[in-house]
Design a protein around this motif. Structure first.
Motif, PDB file in Angstrom:
ATOM      1  N   THR A   1       0.736  -0.971   0.070  1.00 42.15           N
ATOM      2  CA  THR A   1       0.231  -0.276  -0.138  1.00 42.15           C
ATOM      3  C   THR A   1       0.991   1.136   0.234  1.00 42.15           C
ATOM      4  O   THR A   1       0.286   2.390  -0.488  1.00 42.15           O
ATOM      5  CB  THR A   1      -1.198   0.390   1.493  1.00 42.15           C
TER       6      THR A   1
ATOM      7  N   GLU B   1     -13.717  -8.759  -0.855  1.00 42.91           N
ATOM      8  CA  GLU B   1     -12.801  -9.352  -1.838  1.00 42.91           C
ATOM      9  C   GLU B   1     -13.488  -9.190  -2.647  1.00 42.91           C
ATOM     10  O   GLU B   1     -14.787  -9.580  -3.315  1.00 42.91           O
ATOM     11  CB  GLU B   1     -12.710 -11.010  -1.838  1.00 42.91           C
ATOM     12  N   PRO B   2     -12.533  -8.288  -4.269  1.00 44.87           N
ATOM     13  CA  PRO B   2     -13.218  -8.529  -5.497  1.00 44.87           C
ATOM     14  C   PRO B   2     -13.685  -9.604  -5.674  1.00 44.87           C
ATOM     15  O   PRO B   2     -14.752  -9.075  -7.116  1.00 44.87           O
ATOM     16  CB  PRO B   2     -12.139  -7.452  -6.015  1.00 44.87           C
TER      17      PRO B   2
ATOM     18  N   LEU C   1      -4.220   0.920 -11.589  1.00 44.01           N
ATOM     19  CA  LEU C   1      -5.176   1.396 -10.759  1.00 44.01           C
ATOM     20  C   LEU C   1      -4.876   2.555 -10.874  1.00 44.01           C
ATOM     21  O   LEU C   1      -5.489   3.255  -9.463  1.00 44.01           O
ATOM     22  CB  LEU C   1      -4.714   0.202  -9.949  1.00 44.01           C
TER      23      LEU C   1
ATOM     24  N   THR D   1     -17.739  -5.966  -8.138  1.00 39.19           N
ATOM     25  CA  THR D   1     -17.331  -4.863  -7.662  1.00 39.19           C
ATOM     26  C   THR D   1     -17.609  -4.258  -8.533  1.00 39.19           C
ATOM     27  O   THR D   1     -18.335  -2.823  -8.670  1.00 39.19           O
ATOM     28  CB  THR D   1     -16.317  -5.538  -8.245  1.00 39.19           C
TER      29      THR D   1
ATOM     30  N   HIS E   1     -10.801  -4.096 -11.704  1.00 38.43           N
ATOM     31  CA  HIS E   1     -10.107  -4.878 -10.103  1.00 38.43           C
ATOM     32  C   HIS E   1     -10.322  -5.199  -8.831  1.00 38.43           C
ATOM     33  O   HIS E   1     -10.028  -5.988  -7.906  1.00 38.43           O
ATOM     34  CB  HIS E   1      -8.627  -5.422 -10.405  1.00 38.43           C
ATOM     35  N   THR E   2     -10.598  -3.579  -7.938  1.00 36.15           N
ATOM     36  CA  THR E   2     -10.516  -3.135  -6.944  1.00 36.15           C
ATOM     37  C   THR E   2     -11.829  -2.409  -6.836  1.00 36.15           C
ATOM     38  O   THR E   2     -12.684  -2.607  -7.340  1.00 36.15           O
ATOM     39  CB  THR E   2      -9.247  -1.985  -6.657  1.00 36.15           C
TER      40      THR E   2
END
Length: 415
Positions: A80, A275-276, A116, A164, A136-137
Motif C-alpha cells: 500500500t 474481496e473483489p 490502478l 465490484t 479489479h478493486t
C-alpha cells in the motif's frame, strides 16, 4: 468462435509496482500475465506497458518499460506504500508510454487498461484509440476523478464480479461483468490430502491470522504459500504461530503452487475486506480441492453453488472449522468428488472461454468507436466472426452481463 483471421493490435497497460512474471505478486498480476499470453496465442498482436523485469515485453517499445518498485529496506515494503521518490519517476514514465500510444495511434486498435492509477482513464479521450478498463478493486477516488475528467470518448469498463461492478455503478460507472480466468491446463487435477492450505498475498486484509486460528480449532495442519506484502504483519501476526501445525513454504511459482493446492484437503480463504473476486478460490476448485471462505464481496459469485465450496459469515471461525472438516470428509481425497468439483470450475473459469467473451467485447468497442477508421472495425469483425453490437448474457461462456448506474431509468443489473 474461431481464432482471429485478422489480429487486433492491442496495448495492455499493467498496474505499477510489481513485474508481470512468476512468482506472481498477486491475483492482478497473474490475471494480466495470462490475458496477454492467451490473446497472443489466439493470434492478436499484444504490446505490454509494464514495469521492468516483466514477461511479455518482447513486443513493446522501450517507452513501454516502467520503473519497478525497489525498497532500500525490505522491512519497509508493503503493498500500500511506495519508496520515496518512486511515483515521481513512475507516473511520468506511464504518461510517456501513453503519449507514445497517442503518437502512434494508427498502429493500435485498442488499449486494454488494468492500471490502478488514473492516468490512462484521464487520457481516454485523447489517446486516439478506444479503451477497455478492467475494474479489479473496490472504487478508487483517483480513478473515478480521472474518468470524470475525460470529456470525449471515455473508457468502457469490465469488472471482475457483479459485486465490484455494483460498487462502481453506485459512483456512476457502468461495467460489464467478466470473471477472472484460470489456466486449467497448468492448474491440473490433484489427488487431495489431509492438510489445509492457505495461499495469497500475506497482508492484513487477506486475514491469514484468522486461517491460523481456524486450523488450530479444526485440529489440522495448515500449509501457507504466498508473498509477504506486509513484513510487520507477518512478523507480529503470523510468524509466532508457525511450527509443527503451521508451515510457511514461501512464495511459489505457479507449478509448485498448483501442486501444493492440489495435494491439499481443503483451502481456507479468509478475507477481511470486500474481496473483489477471489482468484485463489477458482484456482483451488480447478484442482479439485474444496474451499471454505468468508461470504464477503464477490466471493459468493466465485463459489456459485459448487459442491466443493462452503461459505460462512465473515469472522465465523468455528463455522469455518466445521465447514472445512465437512468438506475434508466429503471431498478431500475422494477422486470422483474431486473430479466433479474440478469439472464445474473448468466450465466456469476456463481462460479460453474468457478470451472468447473478451474478443466479442473488443469487437464491439472497436466497431462502435467513431475515432477508428473502417478498416479497424473490419478487423474486429473478422477477428471474431461477428459485427456490430452484441447482446450481453449472464454467463462466462455466453457473454457479458452489464451493471449500470442506478437512477438511469434502467434496471441496475441486465442480461
Amino acid at each position: 468462435m474461431t481464432r482471429a483471421s485478422r489480429p487486433l493490435r492491442i496495448v495492455v497497460v499493467a498496474p505499477l509496482r510489481y513485474p508481470i512474471r512468476e512468482p506472481f505478486a498477486g491475483g492482478l498480476e497473474s490475471s494480466v500475465h495470462h490475458q496477454v499470453r492467451t490473446l497472443r496465442e489466439r493470434g492478436h498482436r499484444v504490446s505490454l506497458i509494464a514495469t521492468e523485469g516483466s514477461d511479455h515485453l518482447d513486443q513493446s517499445p522501450p517507452e513501454f518499460v516502467l520503473p519497478a518498485v525497489v525498497f532500500d529496506d525490505p522491512a519497509e515494503a508493503t503493498d500500500t506504500t511506495y519508496p520515496v521518490g518512486y511515483l515521481e519517476r513512475a507516473l511520468p514514465a506511464l504518461e510517456r508510454a501513453l503519449q507514445f500510444v497517442a503518437d502512434h495511434a494508427d498502429d493500435y486498435d485498442l488499449v486494454d487498461n488494468h492500471s490502478l492509477h488514473g492516468a490512462p482513464l484521464a487520457r481516454a479521450d485523447r489517446i486516439g484509440v478506444p479503451m477497455v478498463s478492467t475494474l479489479h478493486t473496490p472504487t478508487l477516488p483517483a480513478m473515478l476523478a480521472a474518468h470524470r475528467s475525460s470529456t470525449g470518448p471515455r473508457s468502457r469498463f469490465v469488472a471482475v464480479s457483479g459485486h465490484t461492478a455494483a460498487a462502481w455503478a453506485r459512483e456512476g460507472v457502468e461495467a460489464s461483468v467478466l470473471p477472472n480466468g484460470v489456466d486449467t491446463e497448468r492448474w491440473g487435477f490433484g489427488p487431495g490430502g489431509d492438510d489445509l492450505v492457505w495461499s495469497g498475498r500475506i497482508v492484513p486484509e487477506k486475514g491469514l491470522h484468522l486461517a491460523l486460528e481456524v486450523a488450530r480449532r479444526a485440529g489440522r495442519r495448515l500449509v501457507i504459500a504466498g508473498r509477504i506484502g506486509d513484513v510487520d504483519y507477518f512478523e507480529t501476526e503470523v510468524a509466532p504461530h508457525l511450527g509443527a501445525t503451521a508451515h510457511y513454504v514461501g512464495e511459489l511459482r505457479q507449478p509448485e503452487l498448483a501442486a501444493l493446492v492440489g495435494h491439499s484437503g481443503c483451502a481456507l480463504v479468509t478475507p477481511v475486506w470486500e474481496e473483489p473476486f477471489g482468484l485463489v478460490i477458482a484456482e483451488a476448485l480447478v484442482t479439485g480441492t474444496p474451499v471454505v471462505s468468508f461470504a464477503v464481496g464477490g466471493v459468493p459469485e466465485v463459489v456459485a453453488g459448487s459442491v466443493g465450496a462452503a461459505l460462512v459469515p465473515a469472522g465465523d471461525l468455528d463455522g469455518m472449522a466445521r465447514a472445512a472438516d465437512d468438506l475434508l470428509r466429503r471431498v478431500g481425497t475422494d477422486v470422483d468428488a474431486r473430479r466433479t468439483v474440478r469439472q464445474d470450475a473448468v466450465d466456469r473459469f476456463s481462460l479460453r472461454a474468457r478470451a472468447a467473451v473478451l474478443e466479442r467485447l473488443y469487437a464491439d468497442v472497436v466497431a462502435s468507436d467513431e475515432r477508428v477508421p473502417g478498416t479497424s472495425a473490419v478487423a474486429a469483425t473478422e477477428a471474431t466472426g461477428v459485427g456490430g453490437r452484441h447482446r450481453a448474457s449472464s454467463s462466462l461462456a455466453g457473454g457479458l452481463s452489464a451493471v449500470r448506474p442506478a437512477g438511469t431509468g434502467r434496471r441496475v443489473v441486465t442480461a
